[in-house]
Write a protein that holds these residues in place. Sequence first.
Motif, PDB file in Angstrom:
ATOM      1  N   TYR A 419       1.038  -1.193   0.098  1.00 33.33           N
ATOM      2  CA  TYR A 419       0.162   0.063  -0.005  1.00 33.33           C
ATOM      3  C   TYR A 419       0.779   1.213   0.012  1.00 33.33           C
ATOM      4  O   TYR A 419       0.414   2.353  -0.241  1.00 33.33           O
ATOM      5  CB  TYR A 419      -0.903  -0.126   1.282  1.00 33.33           C
ATOM      6  CG  TYR A 419      -1.984  -0.811   1.238  1.00 33.33           C
ATOM      7  CD1 TYR A 419      -3.155  -0.392   0.878  1.00 33.33           C
ATOM      8  CD2 TYR A 419      -1.908  -2.166   1.612  1.00 33.33           C
ATOM      9  CE1 TYR A 419      -4.362  -1.104   0.766  1.00 33.33           C
ATOM     10  CE2 TYR A 419      -3.174  -3.032   1.590  1.00 33.33           C
ATOM     11  CZ  TYR A 419      -4.466  -2.447   1.049  1.00 33.33           C
ATOM     12  OH  TYR A 419      -5.499  -3.266   1.225  1.00 33.33           O
ATOM     13  N   ILE A 420       2.030   1.291   0.411  1.00 32.55           N
ATOM     14  CA  ILE A 420       2.764   2.554   0.766  1.00 32.55           C
ATOM     15  C   ILE A 420       2.980   3.408  -0.378  1.00 32.55           C
ATOM     16  O   ILE A 420       3.100   4.493  -0.313  1.00 32.55           O
ATOM     17  CB  ILE A 420       4.180   1.843   1.430  1.00 32.55           C
ATOM     18  CG1 ILE A 420       4.993   3.220   1.955  1.00 32.55           C
ATOM     19  CG2 ILE A 420       5.067   1.401   0.149  1.00 32.55           C
ATOM     20  CD1 ILE A 420       4.241   3.462   3.347  1.00 32.55           C
ATOM     21  N   GLN A 421       3.207   2.747  -1.571  1.00 37.57           N
ATOM     22  CA  GLN A 421       3.236   3.670  -2.791  1.00 37.57           C
ATOM     23  C   GLN A 421       1.990   4.581  -2.981  1.00 37.57           C
ATOM     24  O   GLN A 421       2.149   5.640  -3.123  1.00 37.57           O
ATOM     25  CB  GLN A 421       3.436   2.837  -3.960  1.00 37.57           C
ATOM     26  CG  GLN A 421       3.560   3.861  -5.450  1.00 37.57           C
ATOM     27  CD  GLN A 421       3.696   3.072  -6.556  1.00 37.57           C
ATOM     28  OE1 GLN A 421       2.657   2.786  -7.162  1.00 37.57           O
ATOM     29  NE2 GLN A 421       5.000   2.596  -7.046  1.00 37.57           N
ATOM     30  N   LYS A 422       0.562   3.899  -2.849  1.00 33.26           N
ATOM     31  CA  LYS A 422      -0.588   4.728  -3.019  1.00 33.26           C
ATOM     32  C   LYS A 422      -0.636   5.459  -1.786  1.00 33.26           C
ATOM     33  O   LYS A 422      -1.226   6.820  -1.918  1.00 33.26           O
ATOM     34  CB  LYS A 422      -1.698   3.677  -2.937  1.00 33.26           C
ATOM     35  CG  LYS A 422      -1.863   2.976  -4.302  1.00 33.26           C
ATOM     36  CD  LYS A 422      -3.274   1.941  -4.310  1.00 33.26           C
ATOM     37  CE  LYS A 422      -3.146   1.385  -5.352  1.00 33.26           C
ATOM     38  NZ  LYS A 422      -4.556   0.452  -5.537  1.00 33.26           N
ATOM     39  N   ILE A 423      -0.216   5.381  -0.606  1.00 36.60           N
ATOM     40  CA  ILE A 423      -0.624   6.207   0.466  1.00 36.60           C
ATOM     41  C   ILE A 423       0.452   7.324   0.400  1.00 36.60           C
ATOM     42  O   ILE A 423       0.143   8.489   0.618  1.00 36.60           O
ATOM     43  CB  ILE A 423       0.222   5.352   2.090  1.00 36.60           C
ATOM     44  CG1 ILE A 423      -0.853   4.345   2.091  1.00 36.60           C
ATOM     45  CG2 ILE A 423       0.272   6.299   2.712  1.00 36.60           C
ATOM     46  CD1 ILE A 423      -0.337   3.331   3.306  1.00 36.60           C
ATOM     47  N   TYR A 424       1.900   6.987   0.060  1.00 34.49           N
ATOM     48  CA  TYR A 424       2.561   8.334  -0.458  1.00 34.49           C
ATOM     49  C   TYR A 424       1.961   9.283  -1.512  1.00 34.49           C
ATOM     50  O   TYR A 424       1.915  10.607  -1.274  1.00 34.49           O
ATOM     51  CB  TYR A 424       4.145   7.741  -0.776  1.00 34.49           C
ATOM     52  CG  TYR A 424       4.932   9.078  -1.289  1.00 34.49           C
ATOM     53  CD1 TYR A 424       5.420   9.758  -0.430  1.00 34.49           C
ATOM     54  CD2 TYR A 424       5.026   9.338  -2.582  1.00 34.49           C
ATOM     55  CE1 TYR A 424       6.487  11.018  -0.594  1.00 34.49           C
ATOM     56  CE2 TYR A 424       5.837  10.268  -2.995  1.00 34.49           C
ATOM     57  CZ  TYR A 424       6.333  11.145  -2.202  1.00 34.49           C
ATOM     58  OH  TYR A 424       7.280  12.363  -2.293  1.00 34.49           O
ATOM     59  N   LEU A 425       1.672   8.658  -2.496  1.00 41.06           N
ATOM     60  CA  LEU A 425       0.792   9.363  -3.748  1.00 41.06           C
ATOM     61  C   LEU A 425      -0.277  10.142  -3.306  1.00 41.06           C
ATOM     62  O   LEU A 425      -0.678  11.323  -3.596  1.00 41.06           O
ATOM     63  CB  LEU A 425       0.596   8.579  -4.835  1.00 41.06           C
ATOM     64  CG  LEU A 425       1.962   8.245  -5.584  1.00 41.06           C
ATOM     65  CD1 LEU A 425       1.473   7.155  -6.780  1.00 41.06           C
ATOM     66  CD2 LEU A 425       2.549   9.192  -6.139  1.00 41.06           C
TER      67      LEU A 425
END
Length: 479
Positions: A419-425
């Motif tokens: 999930y971390i990529q989506k969270i950052y974006l």
Amino acid sequence: MIKENLLEKNMKHIVQEILKVISKEEIEQIARDVGFIKREGKIKAWQFLYLCAFSKLDISKNTLVTMSANLSSTLDLEVSSQAIDQRLNDTAVEFLKEVFTRLMQNNILSNQGVASLWDEHFKRIRIADSTAFQVPEIYKNEYPGSGGNAQISGVKIQLEYELKTGNFMHIDIGPGKGNDNTFGSQIKDTFRPGDLSLRDLGYFSFKGFEDLEKKKAFYVSRLKPNIAVYVKNENVEYYKNGKPRKSTLYKRINLADIANQMSEGEILEINDAFVGRVEKRKERIIIYKLTKKQFVERKEKVEKNAKKKGITKSKNTIELMRITVYISNIKSDVLPNNQIHEIYSLRWQVEIIFKIWKSIFCISAVKPVKIQRFKCQLYGKLILLVLSSIIMFKMRSLLLEKYHLEASEIKSAAIISQYIQKIYLSFMKDHLTSFELLISVFKSIHKNGRKSHRKGKKTFFDILGVCYNNQEKKCNIAA
């Protein structure tokens, strides 16, 4: 069931805390402060941070063409591979270092600690340890290795980790040949009354123990095999003037003989023990005799490490591997000798963290590229690790608070990594929906990220006496 509006409230609070550092405005300001961004260019600071930390690419492994394609497909950003290569420079390293430093220093790391039976005695439980990995030989001047076979170049990362909160208190990056004890001396002034330090042999220092005692802090440490242990001698010899011969005041104990007389799993405390050849320091000494399985595992690990360094362990050293000798300044009425080995085993929680770093986030995956590009990957990964860990331990606290369940760090980290990529974006584009992603992470951890409980093996929560529910144990907790 937890009320949805309460869950949303918790997640929105987490988002607000994280945005104090990881927001588009803050990132761009940091980039200007260090000179990474001087004028409008094709790639913005937050996009560069995405590339190095959150794109799921390894900057030193993936090609520049792949990086360009990733930026195009994910951010609709058209930038040439040559332009990316030019941005992977010394100023970029300083930018990523500063983001990492501010992330470490910010109060978002102030997670709420799990309540345990030890809270009355120990305010914080601090574990310092290091992990190292080899890097290409071309980095040997800046990152010299620890020596031995194939250890020409290496990176060592020192971590001090607070067990109850999950906070990363200190992270230091240096060459593979770096000394653990140096790091231990660097953090000595950060201890407070009631802190408990669980120390491995690399951080062993009598001066360090004295510093902890002056600060009214506590320690449990393994004793180095080459440190002599004494008891007071009953047959003291005297000079004619009545003064005792110093050489006869103490009698050395043969630890190997004691080990031979002990049974597997037995724990023995030596009363009124002293350590050190010159200045005899009184210590509480506890000896634990390993089981046969534990001894075999330790022997194999030690011999493997010795072979890497091109050394051979003596017969006496191998015999002493059958026991673990602990020293501590904690009184036995607070920590009985039958709990010393168990509480010291909590140190292995930091090994779980290192396993997450290497197996899930692949921090040790490095190929020979220019040094600035490697450093961008290193600090990008560290930013990713710290932010992921903040989220992971926030979720652990929430799962315990709302459902009285224990989360698995490895399973939780694996879920968060997806999930971390989506969270950052979402932080960069529309952080108002970030909490929805965090809710999805929490629900996934609740469903698939709980700790597995093996019969007869205590978990971190069990050892600390944390009250929670599992199949074997039900706590009387008010809902």
